[in-house]
Design a protein around this motif. Sequence first.
Motif, PDB file in Angstrom:
ATOM      1  N   VAL A 179     -29.047 -20.150 -15.402  1.00 15.18           N
ATOM      2  CA  VAL A 179     -28.283 -19.585 -14.478  1.00 15.18           C
ATOM      3  C   VAL A 179     -27.503 -18.228 -15.012  1.00 15.18           C
ATOM      4  O   VAL A 179     -26.845 -17.444 -14.181  1.00 15.18           O
ATOM      5  N   ARG A 209     -33.536 -17.196 -10.377  1.00 17.76           N
ATOM      6  CA  ARG A 209     -32.750 -18.241 -11.111  1.00 17.76           C
ATOM      7  C   ARG A 209     -33.064 -19.568 -10.794  1.00 17.76           C
ATOM      8  O   ARG A 209     -33.142 -19.942  -9.747  1.00 17.76           O
ATOM      9  N   ASN A 210     -33.021 -20.463 -11.686  1.00 14.35           N
ATOM     10  CA  ASN A 210     -33.232 -21.876 -11.504  1.00 14.35           C
ATOM     11  C   ASN A 210     -31.930 -22.517 -10.748  1.00 14.35           C
ATOM     12  O   ASN A 210     -30.901 -22.767 -11.046  1.00 14.35           O
ATOM     13  N   SER A 211     -32.182 -22.859  -9.274  1.00 13.96           N
ATOM     14  CA  SER A 211     -31.129 -23.344  -8.516  1.00 13.96           C
ATOM     15  C   SER A 211     -31.493 -24.875  -8.234  1.00 13.96           C
ATOM     16  O   SER A 211     -30.544 -25.727  -8.121  1.00 13.96           O
ATOM     17  N   ILE A 267     -20.214 -24.453 -13.978  1.00  9.36           N
ATOM     18  CA  ILE A 267     -20.846 -24.859 -12.810  1.00  9.36           C
ATOM     19  C   ILE A 267     -21.242 -26.263 -12.878  1.00  9.36           C
ATOM     20  O   ILE A 267     -21.324 -27.148 -11.847  1.00  9.36           O
ATOM     21  N   LEU A 312     -24.357 -21.330  -5.883  1.00  7.76           N
ATOM     22  CA  LEU A 312     -23.998 -20.803  -7.130  1.00  7.76           C
ATOM     23  C   LEU A 312     -24.956 -20.341  -8.256  1.00  7.76           C
ATOM     24  O   LEU A 312     -24.848 -19.331  -8.953  1.00  7.76           O
ATOM     25  N   ALA A 313     -25.958 -21.509  -8.378  1.00  7.55           N
ATOM     26  CA  ALA A 313     -27.007 -21.082  -9.521  1.00  7.55           C
ATOM     27  C   ALA A 313     -27.714 -19.971  -9.270  1.00  7.55           C
ATOM     28  O   ALA A 313     -28.180 -19.029 -10.089  1.00  7.55           O
ATOM     29  N   PHE A 331     -27.033 -17.335  -7.755  1.00  8.88           N
ATOM     30  CA  PHE A 331     -26.563 -16.006  -7.917  1.00  8.88           C
ATOM     31  C   PHE A 331     -25.699 -15.770  -9.224  1.00  8.88           C
ATOM     32  O   PHE A 331     -25.165 -14.960  -9.482  1.00  8.88           O
ATOM     33  N   GLY A 332     -26.260 -16.751 -10.271  1.00  7.28           N
ATOM     34  CA  GLY A 332     -25.860 -16.610 -11.275  1.00  7.28           C
ATOM     35  C   GLY A 332     -24.280 -17.021 -11.858  1.00  7.28           C
ATOM     36  O   GLY A 332     -23.594 -16.255 -12.953  1.00  7.28           O
ATOM     37  N   TYR A 333     -23.895 -17.778 -10.926  1.00  4.09           N
ATOM     38  CA  TYR A 333     -22.372 -18.070 -11.271  1.00  4.09           C
ATOM     39  C   TYR A 333     -22.355 -19.311 -12.348  1.00  4.09           C
ATOM     40  O   TYR A 333     -22.348 -20.625 -11.837  1.00  4.09           O
ATOM     41  N   GLN A 334     -22.438 -19.111 -13.592  1.00  4.73           N
ATOM     42  CA  GLN A 334     -22.341 -20.110 -14.635  1.00  4.73           C
ATOM     43  C   GLN A 334     -20.849 -20.554 -14.644  1.00  4.73           C
ATOM     44  O   GLN A 334     -20.703 -22.000 -14.969  1.00  4.73           O
TER      45      GLN A 334
END
Lengths: 420, 420
Positions: free
Chosen positions: A200, A210-212, B31, B172-173, B175-178
């Motif tokens: 992430v 990305r792994n969602s 997250i 969120l995952a 789009f990279g929102y850690q």
Amino acid sequence: MVEKRKPMPVDQAIAKVMEFRKAGGTEVVSIDRCDGRRLAEPLYTTNPVPSFNKSPYDGFALRSCDTEQASRNNPVEFEIVEHVGAGHVPEKKLEEYQATRIMTGAQIPDGADCVAMFEICSEIKRNGKDFISLKRTMESGQNVVKKASEIGEGKELVRKGSLINPGVKALLATFGYQTVHVMKKPIVGIFATGSELLDVDAELEPGKIRNSNAYMIMSQIKRAGGDPHYFGKLDDELESSFQAIAESIDKVDFLITTGGVSVGDFDLMPAIYEKLHATVLFNKVAMRPGSVTTVTALQDKLLFGLSGNPSACYVGFELFVRPILQTFLMNDTPLLKRSKAILTDDFPKPNPFTRFVRGILSIEDGQVRVSPAGIDKSNVVTSLAFTNGLMVLPGGTRGYNKGAIVDVLWLDQMEGQTTF
Amino acid sequence: MVEKRKPMPVDQAIAKVMEFRKAGGTEVVSIDRCDGRRLAEPLYTTNPVPSFNKSPYDGFALRSCDTEQASRNNPVEFEIVEHVGAGHVPEKKLEEYQATRIMTGAQIPDGADCVAMFEICSEIKRNGKDFISLKRTMESGQNVVKKASEIGEGKELVRKGSLINPGVKALLATFGYQTVHVMKKPIVGIFATGSELLDVDAELEPGKIRNSNAYMIMSQIKRAGGDPHYFGKLDDELESSFQAIAESIDKVDFLITTGGVSVGDFDLMPAIYEKLHATVLFNKVAMRPGSVTTVTALQDKLLFGLSGNPSACYVGFELFVRPILQTFLMNDTPLLKRSKAILTDDFPKPNPFTRFVRGILSIEDGQVRVSPAGIDKSNVVTSLAFTNGLMVLPGGTRGYNKGAIVDVLWLDQMEGQTTF
């Protein structure tokens, strides 16, 4: 070249999974940490309610026999001998023409058998003493809540398996449960498979995403009452994936993988299941999305192979994983709540197989409505964010028009039903 | 002797409280810990979706112009020059009559402009080389999901204030929102007042009951998204109660007391509010239960004086406290969801004031039904445990018969409405 798999109808596939139903273990938690858990044993009363004869009003406790002659023209006077607030115990036993000033919830003094409310009493001060005057008769037992009149001791109030909500918590406190026996949360392991997956916090790279799914599933597990254990991503490499999965199984109650269950060249899960000697319950379901959903069993432990496609993964979890987690938690209505709903938009797609459409359920004028959350390409990305239900469109049906009655499954309801 | 108070209609009382609405602060959480929180800022896309041209199927990427002459009688052959799985980047740019074997989700190689699915291709091995033969034409763009075709970069996907559910977490995952900016939970202080109260772990004593309201309220606060701080019980003693309450106010966003708001001899809250110089918004509401519910303001901080009666306390929290906590969390539909429902039992009591009846809401045949949970004396104790909604019976109405349509408020719904 493409392996042929025989699709199983959804209801049969769910029934296959539910053959493995079992209740999980129990644990003891503090009453402060019991919210949202499920009771592992029934909640019994540990004392009668009320536990003493009590007054439901502010007023004067007295002997009803002393009021026999009272009338508008013949007021009867009582001397106030004590003043008792809630939580205080009356010390004086009432004799003839004596009364105790008593507050709501306080214990009725010995001798008294009724309470006259403030409103019907006139207060009088004479020679430094307090009296009341009463112009009507009272009956024995009037305005007295008798000990155990609400419920006796040792009665079952709430069934085992019930969810602890604010009302149940109030009962736990009332009956002195400082600690509570609750069902243990099932530990659910997760692997995300696919070399295309990035963490992430990683910068995007060409060809990768990305792994969602793993994060989504962790959230779905929490919603279903489980405890997610994320074991990380697996590259499309058989031996290392097999090793990681094999080593994880003893650490969990259930194992979920996302991706790798289809018949693509890098779909390794079928080979991993074989290497594990897991029994395949089904590897194709007559539904869209999620037709490749695979469930296998290793002894009595279920391994869920969900699709790597986010919508299919989401639906696969709710249909197949959630009910078995709920039985682990002793919910006796573990399957998703199903109801009718009025369709608010046209849904013109034909349905060669049972289709589960992400939907937004709402209630208008006391009726359930559903609007499909994922018809347009433009909202593919966001539709899951707004989904709180699934439309169930049976296989073999053509499109549906606005106003049609369709079946829906509720995702935000914790109490469901016993059959699909 | 009994102080006269003027009852305020329920809707006006709620509106008075909501005049103090304000959004709370924000904080950053991982997250992994964001489930069930509310977004403090909109969720924007941080990259286009897809972020590259990708294949939606397993198949062969090739140049559509090479298929112009293909037909059943004139199969066209392509040499397979590369094999690309999802997550791997094609290295070869396709030339005339070349194809790349490509998996679902993988990036389309340069030169290619379409994907022929496995099912329409025949594979051929010749001289140690792999070929496919294709008997039909392909169009440019066929089976290619174009970069940014689902959504572009920098677009708002989910509104600020939205609840983070599994679908939002997936975004969120993606789009990279850690880490995630979420609304801070309102800190809600609680005092239980009344000398009759025992701690939950205490043995019962004559005239006393265990403190259940504080535990119930803590659970209601959690359900409403708040963070409960329990300050303990207060005896019916003015100075010590005043001190404890005065000292707590700076530590909380909102303060709740249970009990002591009526006009009994030991009801100290009115005196405490006066001593605090708090402004009384109302101290009587035209409703049952909970008519003595009192709300006061000290500068911009609200003090909720709920009834000591469990049902009245429960209802008072849901009607007056929950909506203001939800505005603190930026829910733009903070009031309880209201709908019509079909009454499943007779409810013969007349309603001189608006009455809120604990109810069990259910959905049958797509319609909302409600059964009163607390009609009989016998279930007074347990009714709150099964309550998931409140029937709203307007003042001035007589009893209702089975089958009547009544209004209900939903307690388990996190999205409500903007007005009562």
